[in-house]
Design an enzyme around this catalytic site. Structure first.
Site, PDB file in Angstrom:
ATOM      1  N   HIS A   1       0.817  -1.222   0.000  1.00 59.73           N
ATOM      2  CA  HIS A   1       0.000   0.000   0.000  1.00 59.73           C
ATOM      3  C   HIS A   1       0.844   1.263   0.000  1.00 59.73           C
ATOM      4  CE1 HIS A   1      -4.334  -0.819   0.295  1.00 59.73           C
ATOM      5  NE2 HIS A   1      -3.978  -1.987   0.776  1.00 59.73           N
TER       6      HIS A   1
ATOM      7  N   GLU B   1      -5.281  -3.472  12.218  1.00 61.50           N
ATOM      8  CA  GLU B   1      -6.396  -3.162  11.330  1.00 61.50           C
ATOM      9  C   GLU B   1      -6.917  -4.468  10.718  1.00 61.50           C
ATOM     10  OE1 GLU B   1      -7.121  -0.633   7.180  1.00 61.50           O
ATOM     11  OE2 GLU B   1      -5.106  -1.224   7.782  1.00 61.50           O
ATOM     12  N   HIS B   2      -6.065  -5.170  10.003  1.00 60.00           N
ATOM     13  CA  HIS B   2      -6.395  -6.467   9.414  1.00 60.00           C
ATOM     14  C   HIS B   2      -5.621  -7.548  10.168  1.00 60.00           C
ATOM     15  CE1 HIS B   2      -8.052  -4.399   5.866  1.00 60.00           C
ATOM     16  NE2 HIS B   2      -6.945  -3.668   5.860  1.00 60.00           N
TER      17      HIS B   2
ATOM     18  N   HIS C   1     -36.540  17.332  41.025  1.00 57.78           N
ATOM     19  CA  HIS C   1     -36.559  15.952  40.561  1.00 57.78           C
ATOM     20  C   HIS C   1     -37.506  15.121  41.435  1.00 57.78           C
ATOM     21  CE1 HIS C   1     -33.082  17.132  38.249  1.00 57.78           C
ATOM     22  NE2 HIS C   1     -32.821  15.889  37.842  1.00 57.78           N
TER      23      HIS C   1
END
Length: 450
Positions: A275, A342-343, A435
């Site tokens: 890549h 990532e992978h 409340h």
């Protein structure tokens, strides 16, 4: 005289890596994304777009991409999209459609149980209602090639989530007149996406984050890209545009025992390694013999890659990644979880058992018949995944990425009465009389004041 081939993998033994060496190895590409000098430069681009809109986007195109585009040409016309998409080869179009079909099916299942309700106790119902984000920007990189698969992987979940307004940001081919990759435009047409901005990465991200004369402001922007692109996404968050953390330089880790085929390991290590020079590809194994055998195949296979891919691969498997020898597969799991890839691919005799111990990974692919390249393109699982150890805290891009939920509840009078004492006790303790009064007035009217 024969020559000895240059080694491809950097080999390290986990037990001999000291703290500083481990930290540097774990950090990989995140240093570049968070570099102060880069951040300062990106901030100038972002601020210019914020102040000057389309003119600043055009300036960035001219400066960084050597591409002259007038403001009135920043958005592609329908005719441009269709004319370019029509030139895509039939086999590429078929592959695009196959990828979209599987990604669509996966993401439809992701949202299948998006709306739900259960009764916690008689009269007390809770649940969630899921709705799409109103507008998103999708960045598709183009600096190192053509990446229609990115739009398949990110655009399809956005369409499945029914996001009403989707803007695609694509840098044009450098040095030209603004031509945008035809295959990316073919994906856009298949998905029905017609708002496409040709812009330099950081400037385009700023354009959709702020809005300009020709682009609408979006609520969320995401997409993989260079450190400069990721830095721009971090920068626009300061102004309220949400992004996805972090889709930076590609990375993969293979956890393998000695049952793995080293020839296929070499091929799969090179898959993500090609890549870019900032990518990282790692083999974690308890077998020194497997490392040696894989190295031999890497030498053969890397020589077949053209430049610059060969140079990218050498950096990714050399100084950026490489092989880590562990004592056993248990230690291998620990190393994999620390690296939080990532992978991730598991190649082992009992991959399912190892899968059960993996806590931090963007995706986990089981066996050598499930390579990362298949997942990147057509399997259907997310391929836009967190990098730089962000898999420890975030997930890949799915249709959930483009939705948000509203909690839903209904309480009967009887169920509220059962909870009234607890509500008032906590309200009194925290000093919120209104409340408590909101409960007591209801109980008083039913003669059941707590």
């Amino acid at each position: 005289m024969s020559t000895v081939a240059e080694p491809v993998m950097r080999v390290q033994r986990w037990s001999q890596m000291d703290f500083d060496v481990r930290e540097a190895w774990l950090a990989r590409g995140t240093q570049a994304i968070f570099d102060p000098t880069l951040a300062a430069g990106i901030r100038k681009i972002v601020d210019d777009v914020r102040a000057n809109g389309d003119d600043a986007v055009c300036r960035a195109l001219a400066r960084f991409d050597h591409c002259e585009v007038a403001p009135d040409r920043l958005l592609l016309t329908d005719d441009e999209i269709d004319a370019a998409a029509d030139t895509v080869a039939p086999e590429i179009l078929a592959a695009i459609r196959a990828g979209i079909a599987n990604v669509r099916a996966y993401n439809e299942r992701v949202l299948a149980d998006a709306d739900w309700r259960i009764e916690l106790s008689p009269g007390l119902m809770v649940g969630e209602q899921t709705r799409p984000i109103a507008s998103v920007g999708i960045f598709v990189p183009s600096g190192k090639g053509s990446f229609p698969s990115v739009l398949v992987q990110i655009g399809t979940p956005a369409v499945v989530a029914k996001v009403p307004e989707i803007t695609v940001v694509v840098p044009p081919a450098p040095g030209g007149d603004g031509r945008v990759d035809a295959a990316v435009l073919a994906v856009a047409r298949e998905l029905g996406l017609r708002t496409i901005l040709r812009a330099n990465g950081p400037a385009g991200i700023a354009a959709v984050a702020f809005g300009t004369d020709r682009t609408h402001r979006v609520d969320k922007v995401l997409g993989p890209g260079s450190p400069a692109v990721q830095a721009a996404m971090l920068e626009v968050q300061r102004y309220g545009c949400v992004t996805q953390m972090v889709l930076g330089p590609s990375e993969s880790l293979i956890l393998a025992d000695d049952s793995a085929d080293p020839r296929l390991l070499a091929a799969d290590l090179l898959n993500e390694a090609e890549h870019g020079g900032d990518s990282a590809s790692v083999l974690v194994t308890d077998s020194a013999a497997l490392i040696d055998a894989t190295e031999a195949y890497l030498v053969e296979q890397i020589a077949l890659l053209p430049e610059p891919r060969q140079g990218y691969a050498r950096a990714s498997i050399g100084p950026n990644g490489g092989a880590v020898l562990v004592a056993d597969m248990g230690e291998g799991v620990e190393v994999a979880n620390l690296w939080a890839p990532e992978h991730m691919q598991i190649v082992a005799r009992d991959d399912e058992a190892l899968l059960g111990r993996i806590d931090h990974a963007g995706e986990v692919l089981l066996g050598q018949s499930t390579p990362v390249s298949a997942a990147n393109y057509v399997i259907g699982v997310p391929a836009a995944l967190p990098t730089g150890r962000f898999a420890r805290v975030s997930s890949g891009v799915t249709s959930r990425t483009f939705t948000k939920t509203s909690s839903v509840a209904r309480t009967s009078d009887a169920a509220l009465g059962q909870m009234a004492g607890s509500i008032c006790a906590l309200a009194d303790h925290e000093g919120f009389p209104a409340h408590a009064a909101a409960i007591r007035i209801r109980m008083s009217s039913s003669s059941k004041e707590p």
